[in-house]
Design a protein around this motif. Structure first.
Motif, PDB file in Angstrom:
ATOM      1  N   MET A  15      -1.671  11.824   0.479  1.00  0.00           N
ATOM      2  CA  MET A  15      -2.250  10.893   1.453  1.00  0.00           C
ATOM      3  C   MET A  15      -2.406  11.557   2.811  1.00  0.00           C
ATOM      4  SD  MET A  15      -0.165   7.408   0.696  1.00  0.00           S
ATOM      5  CE  MET A  15       0.597   7.107  -0.870  1.00  0.00           C
TER       6      MET A  15
ATOM      7  N   ILE B 270       0.897   5.686   7.457  1.00  0.00           N
ATOM      8  CA  ILE B 270      -0.431   5.982   6.923  1.00  0.00           C
ATOM      9  C   ILE B 270      -1.515   5.809   7.991  1.00  0.00           C
ATOM     10  CG2 ILE B 270      -1.173   3.766   5.941  1.00  0.00           C
ATOM     11  CD1 ILE B 270      -1.627   5.422   3.326  1.00  0.00           C
TER      12      ILE B 270
ATOM     13  N   ILE C 196      -6.498   3.365   2.056  1.00  0.00           N
ATOM     14  CA  ILE C 196      -5.294   2.782   1.443  1.00  0.00           C
ATOM     15  C   ILE C 196      -4.647   1.806   2.434  1.00  0.00           C
ATOM     16  CG2 ILE C 196      -2.939   3.302   0.647  1.00  0.00           C
ATOM     17  CD1 ILE C 196      -4.003   5.746  -0.731  1.00  0.00           C
TER      18      ILE C 196
ATOM     19  N   SER D  62       4.761   9.424  -1.194  1.00  0.00           N
ATOM     20  CA  SER D  62       3.655   9.468  -0.213  1.00  0.00           C
ATOM     21  C   SER D  62       2.894  10.783  -0.267  1.00  0.00           C
ATOM     22  CB  SER D  62       4.176   9.255   1.222  1.00  0.00           C
ATOM     23  OG  SER D  62       4.644   7.966   1.389  1.00  0.00           O
TER      24      SER D  62
ATOM     25  N   SER E  20       5.830   2.158   5.978  1.00  0.00           N
ATOM     26  CA  SER E  20       4.820   2.909   5.220  1.00  0.00           C
ATOM     27  C   SER E  20       3.452   2.784   5.895  1.00  0.00           C
ATOM     28  CB  SER E  20       4.723   2.392   3.784  1.00  0.00           C
ATOM     29  OG  SER E  20       5.924   2.643   3.113  1.00  0.00           O
ATOM     30  N   LEU E  21       3.156   1.565   6.333  1.00  0.00           N
ATOM     31  CA  LEU E  21       1.852   1.328   6.969  1.00  0.00           C
ATOM     32  C   LEU E  21       1.695   2.133   8.253  1.00  0.00           C
ATOM     33  CD1 LEU E  21       0.790  -2.423   7.084  1.00  0.00           C
ATOM     34  CD2 LEU E  21      -0.564  -0.450   6.389  1.00  0.00           C
TER      35      LEU E  21
ATOM     36  N   GLY F 203       8.521   2.159  -0.063  1.00  0.00           N
ATOM     37  CA  GLY F 203       7.560   1.076   0.116  1.00  0.00           C
ATOM     38  C   GLY F 203       7.530   0.199  -1.122  1.00  0.00           C
ATOM     39  N   LEU F 204       6.395  -0.469  -1.309  1.00  0.00           N
ATOM     40  CA  LEU F 204       6.285  -1.365  -2.470  1.00  0.00           C
ATOM     41  C   LEU F 204       6.491  -0.595  -3.767  1.00  0.00           C
ATOM     42  CD1 LEU F 204       3.118  -3.416  -1.492  1.00  0.00           C
ATOM     43  CD2 LEU F 204       5.515  -3.976  -1.150  1.00  0.00           C
ATOM     44  N   GLY F 205       6.114   0.689  -3.739  1.00  0.00           N
ATOM     45  CA  GLY F 205       6.254   1.531  -4.920  1.00  0.00           C
ATOM     46  C   GLY F 205       7.701   1.590  -5.390  1.00  0.00           C
ATOM     47  N   ASN F 206       8.630   1.721  -4.455  1.00  0.00           N
ATOM     48  CA  ASN F 206      10.047   1.823  -4.832  1.00  0.00           C
ATOM     49  C   ASN F 206      10.624   0.476  -5.192  1.00  0.00           C
ATOM     50  OD1 ASN F 206       9.257   3.621  -2.600  1.00  0.00           O
ATOM     51  ND2 ASN F 206      11.187   4.603  -3.127  1.00  0.00           N
TER      52      ASN F 206
ATOM     53  N   PHE G  42       3.015   8.760  -5.899  1.00  0.00           N
ATOM     54  CA  PHE G  42       2.733   7.689  -4.942  1.00  0.00           C
ATOM     55  C   PHE G  42       3.978   7.371  -4.125  1.00  0.00           C
ATOM     56  CE2 PHE G  42       2.810   3.106  -4.012  1.00  0.00           C
ATOM     57  CZ  PHE G  42       1.743   3.048  -3.142  1.00  0.00           C
ATOM     58  N   SER G  43       5.102   7.290  -4.820  1.00  0.00           N
ATOM     59  CA  SER G  43       6.327   6.879  -4.158  1.00  0.00           C
ATOM     60  C   SER G  43       6.726   7.865  -3.058  1.00  0.00           C
ATOM     61  CB  SER G  43       7.452   6.739  -5.183  1.00  0.00           C
ATOM     62  OG  SER G  43       8.601   6.253  -4.552  1.00  0.00           O
TER      63      SER G  43
ATOM     64  N   TYR H 261      -3.222  -2.098   1.851  1.00  0.00           N
ATOM     65  CA  TYR H 261      -1.770  -2.235   2.069  1.00  0.00           C
ATOM     66  C   TYR H 261      -1.511  -3.218   3.228  1.00  0.00           C
ATOM     67  CZ  TYR H 261       2.766  -0.008   0.914  1.00  0.00           C
ATOM     68  OH  TYR H 261       4.024   0.285   0.460  1.00  0.00           O
TER      69      TYR H 261
ATOM     70  N   SER I 299       8.166   6.321   5.356  1.00  0.00           N
ATOM     71  CA  SER I 299       6.851   6.327   4.747  1.00  0.00           C
ATOM     72  C   SER I 299       6.965   6.213   3.225  1.00  0.00           C
ATOM     73  CB  SER I 299       6.139   7.634   5.106  1.00  0.00           C
ATOM     74  OG  SER I 299       4.981   7.751   4.345  1.00  0.00           O
ATOM     75  N   ALA I 300       7.894   6.974   2.679  1.00  0.00           N
ATOM     76  CA  ALA I 300       8.010   7.031   1.215  1.00  0.00           C
ATOM     77  C   ALA I 300       8.511   5.717   0.609  1.00  0.00           C
ATOM     78  CB  ALA I 300       8.942   8.181   0.835  1.00  0.00           C
TER      79      ALA I 300
HETATM   80  N1  PFF Z   1       5.432   5.672  -0.738  1.00  0.00           N
HETATM   81  C1  PFF Z   1       4.802   4.426  -0.484  1.00  0.00           C
HETATM   82  C2  PFF Z   1       5.276   3.411  -1.505  1.00  0.00           C
HETATM   83  O1  PFF Z   1       6.027   3.790  -2.408  1.00  0.00           O
HETATM   84  O2  PFF Z   1       4.935   2.249  -1.407  1.00  0.00           O
HETATM   85  C3  PFF Z   1       3.362   4.698  -0.634  1.00  0.00           C
HETATM   86  C4  PFF Z   1       2.557   4.288   0.524  1.00  0.00           C
HETATM   87  C5  PFF Z   1       1.610   3.382   0.322  1.00  0.00           C
HETATM   88  C6  PFF Z   1       2.771   4.792   1.774  1.00  0.00           C
HETATM   89  C7  PFF Z   1       0.874   2.920   1.330  1.00  0.00           C
HETATM   90  C8  PFF Z   1       2.015   4.343   2.803  1.00  0.00           C
HETATM   91  C9  PFF Z   1       1.107   3.388   2.563  1.00  0.00           C
HETATM   92  F1  PFF Z   1       0.403   2.888   3.550  1.00  0.00           F
END
Ligand code: PFF
Length: 468
Positions: free
Chosen positions: A228, A332, A101, A225, A328-329, A24-27, A222-223, A105, A21-22
């Motif tokens: 949420m 969520i 979200i 998670s 991640s999706l 994702g695009l954020g990382n 955000f990274s 996403y 989950s953690a």
């Molecule tokens: N931790 C995820 C990220 O860094 O992209 C954040 C996230 C976004 C989790 C959207 C789940 C999601 F659906």
């Protein structure tokens, strides 16, 4: 109804699923860009500080709330507060936020699939063109990919916690880590890669200001998670004999390590493309960077490895990002499903069906927000700009309400659940917790430090977006 809730098979199963989950695009994208623009290792140090001292306590609090109640966020807030309406509302917000979200996403994940397909059929050069992204996101064929993606996701979720979510993470997370490491090694062999490494790893504290610090905290939040409802729900599937502080640490370390490696991949790739890159010119949005900028970088690798070689590298990268986005999706979308199961006594099958219909209904206008429909593309305007339905969902839920939900979790644990309730939950599976330095820090930080910091970040984000 208990058999419908499910449980992770082991501590490792939980760690992989939560890391899935953690990561994702954020990382993979946002972190490398933020680090490069904001002083390289200087940003990294601030980020690590926030992960350890702000996010780690909130992560534990969320997981403990879920495990204590074996409920989704609405049920967890409600049960621990003795049914108080305002906390039930806070729980509802922690369902609505991931629900919305997931909408945008999902759309970004659809674009990833289209990019992988384009590149696999020889389209890397086309995608490197200036207008390609705008053309791709306005294609009516996106609907086909949307329905395909939703079918895959809901099929996985139908498999439940162990057979669906955990199994996916067990396969994809190790694969993702191996792909990332191999790709990084390849990029580091390119000419000029070392310029990118120095740029990334030499701290430049002159770039650090209040907004950089603010950005580092939002990114860390955000990274991991947080805010949420994901960790509350995953905590509800976590065994009562396992250790929360230790497992949480593993998730935070895994997530941060992947972000760090992504920086070692992206920055050298950009500098190999152009040794004189001015990182201030890099796009601020992850979306702009992945879909408009990176195809150019991959295309430039054809000098070293030919067009087919460059396309293979690009496919590996986009597949990696796709895997990260998929796990991640799934995490969520599980949150509202858990709510339908717990609060409305639905079977998992029915809950998955309800959520599939709802998400499809909300995602269709989001797909149409980038040119397919004028109505959704020019949906509203604020902060002096015209905004699409996609922008609206992202600004309201992702930029604004997300940190607010994190804030309510802290306040709730510190003042309503009282730290003593949290303490007795964290002691289960961790005999050394009681009386430890960690316990003292958690009590102090959740009650004072973290709410103050989050409130400051929340207020300044709102001011920036809506009153720019
Ligand atoms: N931790 C995820 C990220 O860094 O992209 C954040 C996230 C976004 C989790 C959207 C789940 C999601 F659906």
């Amino acid at each position: 109804m208990e058999q419908d809730r499910g449980q992770f098979s082991s501590k490792l199963g939980f760690i992989l699923a939560a890391a899935g989950s953690a990561v994702g695009l954020g990382n993979l994208v946002a972190f490398p860009v933020m680090a490069s623009k904001n002083g390289g290792a200087a940003f990294l140090i601030i980020y690590l500080f926030f992960v350890a001292f702000i996010c780690y306590p909130v992560m534990m609090a969320e997981i403990a709330m879920g495990r204590k109640t074996t409920r989704n966020p609405v049920g967890a807030f409600s049960e621990l507060s003795g049914g108080a309406l305002r906390w039930r509302l806070a729980g509802m917000l922690a369902i609505l936020t991931p629900f919305m979200i997931a909408v945008f996403y999902t759309v970004i994940t659809v674009w990833l699939i289209v990019y992988i397909r384009e590149i696999a059929t020889g389209g890397l050069e086309y995608l490197s063109g200036e207008t390609a992204f705008a053309e791709v996101v306005a294609r009516p064929s996106l609907f086909g990919y949307l329905f395909l993606l939703l079918a895959v996701i809901f099929f996985i979720l139908l498999g439940g916690v162990k057979g669906g979510i955990e199994r996916l993470a067990r396969i994809l997370m190790p694969t993702l880590a191996v792909m990332l490491i191999l790709l990084t090694i390849f990029v580091l062999t390119l000419d000029n890669a070392s310029a990118g490494i120095s740029y990334y790893l030499i701290p430049d504290f002159s770039k650090v200001n209040l907004s950089v610090i603010n950005g580092a905290l939002s990114q860390a939040f955000f990274s991991l998670s947080l805010g949420m409802g994901i960790l509350i729900t995953y905590g509800s599937y976590f065994s009562r004999s396992d250790n929360i502080p230790q497992s949480t640490r593993m998730v935070a370390i895994a997530d941060t390590s992947i972000a760090f490696f992504a920086g070692l991949l992206i920055l050298p790739a950009i500098f190999a493309f152009d040794p004189n890159t001015n990182t201030d010119d890099l796009s601020t949005s992850s979306v702009g960077l992945i879909f408009s900028f990176l195809p150019k970088i991959f295309l430039s690798m054809q000098v070293a490895v030919g067009y087919v070689g460059a396309s293979v590298v690009a496919i590996i990268f986009f597949t990696l990002v796709f895997f990260a986005a998929l796990t991640s999706l799934v995490s969520i979308i599980e949150i509202p499903i858990a709510c339908w199961i717990d609060e409305f006594n639905l079977s998992r099958k029915k809950a998955v069906g309800v959520q599939a219909v709802l998400l499809t209904l909300f995602a269709i206008p989001a797909v149409m927000s980038l040119g397919i429909s004028d109505f959704f593309t020019y949906f509203t305007s604020y902060g002096g700009e015209s905004k699409s339905y996609f922008d609206l969902v992202s600004d309201v839920f992702y930029e604004t309400i997300l940190p607010f939900v994190g804030f309510t979790v802290c306040i709730f644990c510190a003042y309503r659940w009282k730290v003593s309730g949290l303490k007795s939950e964290l002691e289960i599976g961790d005999a050394a917790y009681s009386g430890s330095l960690l316990e003292k820090y958690i009590n102090f930080s959740l009650g004072t430090l973290i709410p103050v910091v989050l409130l400051v970040v929340f207020t300044s984000t709102v001011a920036q977006i809506y009153f720019a």
